[in-house]
Scaffold this motif. Structure first.
Motif, PDB file in Angstrom:
ATOM      1  N   ILE A   1       3.498  -1.675   4.567  1.00 48.10           N
ATOM      2  CA  ILE A   1       3.547  -0.657   3.524  1.00 48.10           C
ATOM      3  C   ILE A   1       2.177  -0.459   2.888  1.00 48.10           C
ATOM      4  CG2 ILE A   1       4.205  -2.125   1.546  1.00 48.10           C
ATOM      5  CD1 ILE A   1       6.111   0.961   1.944  1.00 48.10           C
ATOM      6  N   SER A   2       1.382  -1.550   2.790  1.00 46.25           N
ATOM      7  CA  SER A   2       0.027  -1.414   2.243  1.00 46.25           C
ATOM      8  C   SER A   2      -0.821  -0.521   3.134  1.00 46.25           C
ATOM      9  CB  SER A   2      -0.643  -2.787   2.126  1.00 46.25           C
ATOM     10  OG  SER A   2       0.008  -3.547   1.137  1.00 46.25           O
TER      11      SER A   2
ATOM     12  N   TRP B   1       0.425   3.027   2.787  1.00 50.37           N
ATOM     13  CA  TRP B   1       0.023   3.532   1.480  1.00 50.37           C
ATOM     14  C   TRP B   1      -1.448   3.948   1.509  1.00 50.37           C
ATOM     15  CZ3 TRP B   1      -3.529   1.382  -2.100  1.00 50.37           C
ATOM     16  CH2 TRP B   1      -3.549   2.011  -3.355  1.00 50.37           C
TER      17      TRP B   1
ATOM     18  N   GLY C   1       2.161  10.311   3.549  1.00 50.62           N
ATOM     19  CA  GLY C   1       1.652   9.931   2.230  1.00 50.62           C
ATOM     20  C   GLY C   1       2.668  10.214   1.136  1.00 50.62           C
TER      21      GLY C   1
ATOM     22  N   VAL D   1       5.437   7.597   1.352  1.00 53.93           N
ATOM     23  CA  VAL D   1       5.004   6.265   0.913  1.00 53.93           C
ATOM     24  C   VAL D   1       4.795   6.232  -0.600  1.00 53.93           C
ATOM     25  CG1 VAL D   1       3.270   4.478   1.138  1.00 53.93           C
ATOM     26  CG2 VAL D   1       3.894   5.830   3.130  1.00 53.93           C
ATOM     27  N   PHE D   2       4.131   7.242  -1.140  1.00 53.50           N
ATOM     28  CA  PHE D   2       3.878   7.270  -2.586  1.00 53.50           C
ATOM     29  C   PHE D   2       5.190   7.222  -3.364  1.00 53.50           C
ATOM     30  CE2 PHE D   2      -0.612   9.135  -3.341  1.00 53.50           C
ATOM     31  CZ  PHE D   2      -1.135   8.331  -2.354  1.00 53.50           C
TER      32      PHE D   2
ATOM     33  N   VAL E   1       6.750   3.673  -2.963  1.00 57.19           N
ATOM     34  CA  VAL E   1       5.964   2.660  -3.670  1.00 57.19           C
ATOM     35  C   VAL E   1       6.067   2.856  -5.185  1.00 57.19           C
ATOM     36  CG1 VAL E   1       3.611   1.880  -4.121  1.00 57.19           C
ATOM     37  CG2 VAL E   1       4.380   2.216  -1.768  1.00 57.19           C
TER      38      VAL E   1
ATOM     39  N   THR F   1       4.544   9.605  -8.932  1.00 58.43           N
ATOM     40  CA  THR F   1       3.570   9.042  -7.995  1.00 58.43           C
ATOM     41  C   THR F   1       3.374   9.958  -6.790  1.00 58.43           C
ATOM     42  OG1 THR F   1       4.428   6.866  -8.629  1.00 58.43           O
ATOM     43  CG2 THR F   1       2.917   6.939  -6.765  1.00 58.43           C
TER      44      THR F   1
END
Lengths: 212, 212, 212
Positions: B7-8, B11, B100, B103-104, B107, B129
């Motif tokens: 996930i990092s 992200w 993106g 993921v945003f 997260v 986010t």
């Protein structure tokens, strides 16, 4: 601590100059007197306010000491009164504005370092302090922020902050550091205006609607 | 903790994609290189920054770790260099941007839950986010935010966040939850672009000056 | 504590009215339903949110109690449904909006005083609470904020906040203070609309490109 006093005075001159640019921008949009005062205040204290909000550094300076807010409001109103004179004072005004830019950038970087942040963040916060008052002013006046287009305004903030931070790390005595960084920022900005220096522009005309 | 690493990485890809959309938007307004970098940075980190400022969650990620800021600035400059290629890469770019967004949103919701807030706020912060980087970008470029008008951008953020939160509450294992929510968000966004899905528009043309 | 209940109810009516002004403004820009909801939420809670962020007063009210957010979103959607009726309800709507302005200003000043800030800051925060929801709404809709141009909106906020603060300092009983300040703010705003009162405008047309 003579340099603390000198920088405080220069900073205050810069704050007032920023309030005046805000008031003039509001006048170009035919705002009423209250709009002028609000735009003046936001322009003058917006950069430092955003910096402290990004850092979580409370209370904000003007919240703790409301005299700044009153001074900035007064400077905005004064601008309305002396507006007919601004044509003749435009050189002086540009010089004061350039001084303000240099002081804001240095003070922004200085405060951030004193709070213990890294040198990258100190430089970034110098830029935020130096230019975001003007960015918020332009957003509220419904125009693309000028500093993204003209005469190296933001680059001056970046280089001035960086110069201050680098000299600080190399142990330069504070008052020499302040003098050099401020002189550099002020001169660079004045030269950029005088000779219409600018950065390369990025002109991207893509007709695809989907890449936004 | 493989899923943390994955996930990092996703992200970070999303952050870079957002920086690129910011740089391209700045190019459409003929900004200079510095303006491009600032818009790129604000677009990439603006959504997460606003979320953490709303939650009072300090220090901000990029303030603590300035490498993110440098990476985002570099991605913005890179975009300027490869801009002539963007026409040919537009499908790839849209896919990365959709990734993106997913993921945003996930997260944003995940972090908010971990800080102990309610599910409604977690979902709201997923939306903040996911979309507010683009909103700030459009405000700085002086245009009505696209996400309020086009192709379900914001709805994707809402449903993706909600799906993640609901599965989390029902005890779904984290890596399955992440996989499902990301796949859903990515696919939904790509389908919305492909088939021009959009929400009903609200068109209110009232001539009264007093209702503003 | 009857006055606490009454002010809470009035405040909530004001919040919903602000959400409706946001939704209508979004409709004028042909936003989709999601855009309408986001603009409605930001308009209704933006002023109070900005105040608390400037004061570093966390957690924000709507973050702690997400019901406000849901109510505001619902009010925005409701506005879309009853939009065809708005023409006939415009007088009622203006009255509710005026009430909202008065309540927001008083509540903003009241909360700031209760947190221990100076009277200048309490008045400034009354103005921020009263008008910045509308300012953010107009920025997101890409227009010069109306409150900087029209019908004393911001002046009403300033004088209402100031009246409340002055009476508070002079020991006026809270419920009398609230009644007087709210009545004053509401009446002043309605009279300003009825008689088209406005402040002097500042019209500054300088052709110099360098004074920005």
């Amino acid at each position: 601590m003579l340099e603390v006093k000198v920088i405080s005075i220069l900073w205050f001159i810069g704050v007032l100059a920023e309030a005046m640019t805000g008031a003039l921008a509001a006048g170009k949009k035919q705002m009423d007197l209250f709009g002028v005062v609000i735009i003046g205040c936001v322009t003058a204290i917006g950069g430092g306010t955003l910096r402290d909000m990004l850092l979580g550094n409370y209370p904000l300076i003007w919240v703790e000491n409301a005299h700044y807010l009153l001074a900035v409001a007064a400077a905005s109103l004064l601008t309305v009164m002396i507006a007919p004179l601004m044509r003749y004072l435009s050189r002086l005004f540009l010089a004061i504005d350039a001084l303000g830019l240099a002081v804001f950038s240095v003070v922004g970087a200085q405060k951030t370092l004193m709070l213990g942040y890294s040198i990258e963040i100190a430089i970034a916060m110098g830029v935020v302090t130096g230019v975001f008052g003007g960015v918020i002013r332009d957003v509220l006046c419904n125009q693309v922020p000028l500093i993204f287009k003209k005469e190296l305004y933001a680059l001056v903030a970046l280089l001035t902050s960086a110069l201050y931070v680098v000299m600080k790390l190399n142990g330069v005595v504070e008052w020499i550091n302040l003098s050099v960084a401020l002189t550099f920022g002020f001169s660079f900005r004045m030269l950029a205006i005088r000779y219409h220096w600018s950065m390369p522009k990025f002109d991207y005309q893509c007709q695809s609607d989907n890449i936004h």
